[in-house]
Motif scaffolding. Sequence first.
Motif, short mmCIF file in Angstrom:
data_model
loop_
_atom_site.label_atom_id
_atom_site.label_comp_id
_atom_site.label_asym_id
_atom_site.label_seq_id
_atom_site.Cartn_x
_atom_site.Cartn_y
_atom_site.Cartn_z
N GLY A 1 -68.32 -15.35 -35.26
CA GLY A 1 -69.69 -14.52 -35.32
C GLY A 1 -70.16 -14.20 -33.94
N PHE A 2 -69.54 -14.61 -32.73
CA PHE A 2 -69.91 -14.12 -31.46
C PHE A 2 -69.83 -12.96 -31.27
CE2 PHE A 2 -69.55 -18.75 -31.06
CZ PHE A 2 -70.51 -19.10 -30.21
N GLU A 3 -70.60 -12.01 -30.43
CA GLU A 3 -70.43 -10.70 -30.04
C GLU A 3 -70.41 -10.87 -28.52
OE1 GLU A 3 -73.53 -8.29 -31.80
OE2 GLU A 3 -73.14 -8.93 -33.84
N VAL A 4 -69.54 -10.06 -27.87
CA VAL A 4 -69.67 -9.58 -26.28
C VAL A 4 -70.95 -8.87 -25.94
CG1 VAL A 4 -68.46 -8.84 -24.59
CG2 VAL A 4 -67.09 -9.82 -26.42
N GLU B 1 -63.04 -12.40 -13.81
CA GLU B 1 -64.01 -11.86 -14.93
C GLU B 1 -64.07 -12.73 -16.21
OE1 GLU B 1 -65.73 -8.80 -14.84
OE2 GLU B 1 -65.37 -9.12 -12.80
N SER B 2 -65.22 -12.96 -16.71
CA SER B 2 -65.69 -13.62 -17.85
C SER B 2 -66.35 -12.80 -18.90
CB SER B 2 -66.10 -14.85 -17.47
OG SER B 2 -65.50 -15.68 -16.94
N GLU C 1 -56.67 -14.02 -27.54
CA GLU C 1 -56.71 -15.19 -28.66
C GLU C 1 -57.95 -15.93 -28.71
OE1 GLU C 1 -54.15 -19.22 -29.82
OE2 GLU C 1 -53.61 -17.84 -27.94
N MET C 2 -58.46 -16.36 -27.46
CA MET C 2 -59.96 -16.94 -27.41
C MET C 2 -61.06 -15.92 -27.79
SD MET C 2 -62.10 -18.71 -24.39
CE MET C 2 -60.84 -20.29 -24.21
N LEU C 3 -60.90 -14.49 -27.44
CA LEU C 3 -61.97 -13.64 -27.92
C LEU C 3 -61.91 -13.38 -29.34
CD1 LEU C 3 -64.01 -11.71 -27.14
CD2 LEU C 3 -62.29 -10.25 -26.67
N SER C 4 -60.70 -13.66 -30.00
CA SER C 4 -60.72 -13.29 -31.43
C SER C 4 -61.24 -14.44 -32.20
CB SER C 4 -58.95 -13.24 -31.66
OG SER C 4 -58.92 -12.93 -32.99
N ALA D 1 -71.44 -18.36 -25.29
CA ALA D 1 -70.36 -19.05 -25.00
C ALA D 1 -69.80 -18.13 -23.61
CB ALA D 1 -69.34 -19.14 -26.40
N TRP D 2 -68.63 -18.73 -23.24
CA TRP D 2 -67.94 -17.72 -22.04
C TRP D 2 -66.51 -17.55 -22.79
CZ3 TRP D 2 -70.38 -15.72 -17.97
CH2 TRP D 2 -71.58 -16.41 -17.60
N CYS D 3 -65.76 -16.47 -22.14
CA CYS D 3 -64.43 -16.32 -22.56
C CYS D 3 -63.62 -15.54 -21.51
CB CYS D 3 -64.34 -15.45 -23.74
SG CYS D 3 -62.75 -14.89 -24.30
#
Length: 161
Positions: free
Chosen positions: A139-142, A153-154, A130-133, A122-124
């Motif tokens: 369960g997503f990790e950067v 920047e994403s 708020e979207m990153l949270s 996914a992209w954020c």
Amino acid sequence: MFVRTARETDVSDIAHICATGWRDAASGESALDETVALVETRVDEKGLARDVQRTDGDHGWVVAVEDDTVVAAGGGRLTDDASGEVFSLHTHPEVHRAEAGNAVLRTLTAQQVVAGARQQWAWCPDGDDEMLSFYREQGFEVVASVGTDDAPESLRLVRRI
């Protein structure tokens, strides 16, 4: 609320929800200028209509509907035999975002798992806490930060599914 495959009649609602989401995520004047340019290229209703009509099985849009109104939209696709991607996920600003976003993400994830995906990307937008949270709660990790001259920047995120 229920989630279904997007229809051609949903295109203007999808465009509005996605454009609003990207604009809301922009912070600062330069980011807003970049986001406006991004919205103009990515939220083209003719392109969205083509995407919604695709039937190749590895690409698609779904919408969450409440009281006959599209309240969330998400697009996803397979990127290879074992990977899926959520390339867009936005909710109408006046709805309970987590519930609608979760419903759309669950549907996209189920489609990708059935198609063989074992991980999901996914992209954020960087700075959209708020979207990153939301993604982290799922369960997503950067794994990377990506930016170009044409886009703000994403953050690139991934999870096992």
